[in-house]
Design an enzyme around this catalytic site. Structure first.
Site, PDB file in Angstrom:
ATOM      1  N   ILE A 182      27.747 -56.433  77.065  1.00 23.88           N
ATOM      2  CA  ILE A 182      27.831 -55.108  77.690  1.00 23.88           C
ATOM      3  C   ILE A 182      29.140 -54.942  78.429  1.00 23.88           C
ATOM      4  O   ILE A 182      29.778 -53.898  78.402  1.00 23.88           O
ATOM      5  CB  ILE A 182      26.654 -54.906  78.672  1.00 23.88           C
ATOM      6  N   GLY A 183      29.566 -55.988  79.127  1.00 31.36           N
ATOM      7  CA  GLY A 183      30.804 -55.934  79.895  1.00 31.36           C
ATOM      8  C   GLY A 183      31.179 -57.313  80.386  1.00 31.36           C
ATOM      9  O   GLY A 183      30.376 -58.257  80.329  1.00 31.36           O
ATOM     10  N   SER A 184      32.409 -57.451  80.852  1.00 35.10           N
ATOM     11  CA  SER A 184      32.873 -58.757  81.332  1.00 35.10           C
ATOM     12  C   SER A 184      33.914 -58.566  82.417  1.00 35.10           C
ATOM     13  O   SER A 184      34.545 -57.511  82.526  1.00 35.10           O
ATOM     14  CB  SER A 184      33.447 -59.585  80.187  1.00 35.10           C
ATOM     15  N   GLY A 185      34.062 -59.608  83.233  1.00 35.20           N
ATOM     16  CA  GLY A 185      35.033 -59.593  84.315  1.00 35.20           C
ATOM     17  C   GLY A 185      35.480 -61.004  84.624  1.00 35.20           C
ATOM     18  O   GLY A 185      35.139 -61.952  83.901  1.00 35.20           O
ATOM     19  N   GLY A 188      32.410 -63.375  85.269  1.00 37.17           N
ATOM     20  CA  GLY A 188      31.330 -63.547  84.307  1.00 37.17           C
ATOM     21  C   GLY A 188      31.210 -62.411  83.325  1.00 37.17           C
ATOM     22  O   GLY A 188      32.055 -61.514  83.269  1.00 37.17           O
ATOM     23  N   VAL A 190      28.162 -59.786  81.101  1.00 35.88           N
ATOM     24  CA  VAL A 190      26.818 -59.224  81.103  1.00 35.88           C
ATOM     25  C   VAL A 190      26.404 -58.953  79.662  1.00 35.88           C
ATOM     26  O   VAL A 190      27.138 -58.314  78.906  1.00 35.88           O
ATOM     27  CB  VAL A 190      26.740 -57.928  81.929  1.00 35.88           C
ATOM     28  N   LYS A 204      23.264 -61.378  83.369  1.00 32.62           N
ATOM     29  CA  LYS A 204      24.582 -61.551  83.971  1.00 32.62           C
ATOM     30  C   LYS A 204      24.890 -63.044  84.050  1.00 32.62           C
ATOM     31  O   LYS A 204      24.288 -63.768  84.836  1.00 32.62           O
ATOM     32  CB  LYS A 204      24.593 -60.918  85.366  1.00 32.62           C
ATOM     33  N   ASP A 305      31.177 -53.265  98.355  1.00 34.93           N
ATOM     34  CA  ASP A 305      31.883 -52.908  97.118  1.00 34.93           C
ATOM     35  C   ASP A 305      31.269 -51.666  96.464  1.00 34.93           C
ATOM     36  O   ASP A 305      31.027 -51.645  95.260  1.00 34.93           O
ATOM     37  CB  ASP A 305      31.856 -54.088  96.139  1.00 34.93           C
TER      38      ASP A 305
END
Length: 461
Positions: A182-185, A188, A190, A204, A305
């Site tokens: 789904i997404g990354s950073g 980590g 997801v 996650k 945040d």
């Protein structure tokens, strides 16, 4: 009273029964009387007359009697929390009752939790045996009863699938297949996952061998296990092994707010158009979640945040605040920090200068989000250079030149013939400017923000 959309009187030490007169609030969507001392039964008239209800939280009271079948008929009702009361009898296995998990009914010893499918799945008999065991031991065992109670709770949590193994999550994501990403950073990634019972979740996975990722994992687990609010993302399970740490969270099919708010600049064919009413609803929901963290949690929780990327949207485009990896639990709502917490553009000035972490920092971040929702300008836009901020840019044109700063999609809602639209846009911009005041003590509390946004609900009724 028919115009009231939300009632939140939680943690007010209220006594007596829930008034039947509340059934005249035909437009009521959010109803929270948790953490009081209310007695009596849950009025059946709620299910018959309050057709707009979406959330009911009556947890931590002294309510009793049977659960009314009428609530199962409410088609819009999504979240129901009746935990820690004295309700008795069977739990209806239809409508909203069937949609909840066991945590919505815990702390009601006389409820027939084992009669529902999820009650059996979560070990209703095991729970009864634990209570019976403690009763047999009696008062003479008090010196070590606390230790036994902790052991039983730990066993019960494990039995309730609060902990999962890496191989379970690997199966759920097809071995962490990139197509489920789904997404990354930096900390980590997801993944979308499917549990054995068919439930779709977000998994996650934290980057291994990074102390910062480990710290975020611990902090997010600790925070999410302490909170329960319909506008906060809910933790389902966690996995903590030597080289693998992950959180299993509710899956939000509409992604994050940023994707929809900036759909013209982001390649996203699935982004939805956000009208003025939808923007107000999302801002109201975010405010309720943050207000809960600040005023209803002990100790207070500072998210640190708040930004559009940290706000997820469920299947009905309802906001859920997420990403508690840098949240701060503070006893006096203020704490010294030597590290910069938050995302550039959303960090309060006092936090950026190494000052105290406080709830007013979240208020500032929320104010930036409000301004971003109306202008569709990110605070990191290249136009904000040489010290110019989004808040200062808005203030230069407010309130005389709104068309110069309002997003193109909202321009038609302002003007002499726009009716409520002009007042709403102007009010939201004023709220955003108040929340982004340079001095923390000049900013409103999130409880005051919720009250103000709630008062604006009459515009849409």
């Amino acid at each position: 009273m028919q115009m009231v959309r939300a009632i939140d009187l939680s943690s007010n030490k209220l006594l007596g029964p829930i008034p039947n007169d509340l059934s005249v609030c035909a437009g009521l969507e959010y109803f929270n009387l948790s953490h009081n001392k209310l007695q009596g039964t849950l009025p059946a008239s709620f299910g018959n007359q309050l057709k707009s209800l979406r959330d009911i939280d009556l947890s931590f009271n002294n309510l009793s009697g049977l659960l009314p079948m009428s609530l199962a008929k409410l088609e819009r009702l999504q979240h129901l929390n009746l935990s820690y009361n004295h309700f008795a009898g069977p739990v209806p296995c239809s409508g909203v009752y069937k949609q909840q998990d066991i945590t919505s009914f815990l702390g009601n010893p006389q409820l027939g939790l084992q009669d529902c499918p999820w009650g059996k799945r979560h070990g209703g008999a095991y729970q009864r045996k634990s209570v019976l065991l403690i009763s047999i031991l009696g008062v003479s065992s008090l010196p070590w009863l606390a230790g036994l109670g902790f052991w039983i709770c730990l066993r019960y949590k494990r039995k309730s699938s609060g902990l999962m193994r890496k191989e379970d999550l690997s199966r759920a994501t097809e071995a962490f297949n990139p197509r489920n990403l789904i997404g990354s950073g930096s900390l980590g990634s997801v993944y979308r996952g499917v549990l054995p019972d068919g439930k779709i979740v977000a998994i996650k996975v934290l980057t291994p061998k990074r102390q910062e990722a480990d710290d975020c994992f611990q902090r997010e687990c600790q925070t999410l296990l302490k909170v329960a609010h319909p506008n906060l993302v809910r933790i389902i399970a966690s996995c903590s092994e030597a080289e693998f740490k992950a959180l299993v969270l509710e899956f939000m099919p509409n992604g994050n707010l940023d994707k929809h708010l900036h759909r013209h600049s982001v390649d996203s064919s699935e982004a939805a158009e956000l009208g003025l009413r939808r923007r107000w609803e999302i801002l109201f929901q975010i405010a309720r979640a943050v207000s809960y963290l600040h005023h209803d949690c002990s100790p207070a929780i500072v998210h640190c945040d708040i930004k559009p990327q940290s706000v997820l949207l469920d299947e009905r485009m309802r906001a859920r605040v997420a990403d508690f990896g840098i949240a701060q639990l503070v006893n006096d709502a203020s704490a010294i920090t030597s590290t910069l917490r938050g995302s550039f553009g959303y960090i309060a000035p006092e936090h950026g200068m190494g000052g105290r972490i406080s709830v007013k920092g979240d208020v500032y971040s929320y104010g930036v989000v409000v301004l971003e929702m109306i202008t569709e300008k990110r605070p990191t836009d290249p136009m904000f250079a040489n010290g110019l901020t989004l808040s200062e840019w808005v203030s230069h044109s407010f309130p005389h030149s709104l068309k110069e700063i309002v997003a193109a999609d909202l321009v038609e809602t302002i003007g002499p013939k726009s009716g409520y639209g002009n007042s709403m846009v102007e009010g939201l911009l004023q709220l955003g400017l108040s929340c982004t005041s340079q001095l923390p003590h000049h900013r409103p509390s999130m409880a005051e923000v919720v009250m103000e946004l709630n008062n604006w609900g009459y515009f849409f009724n």
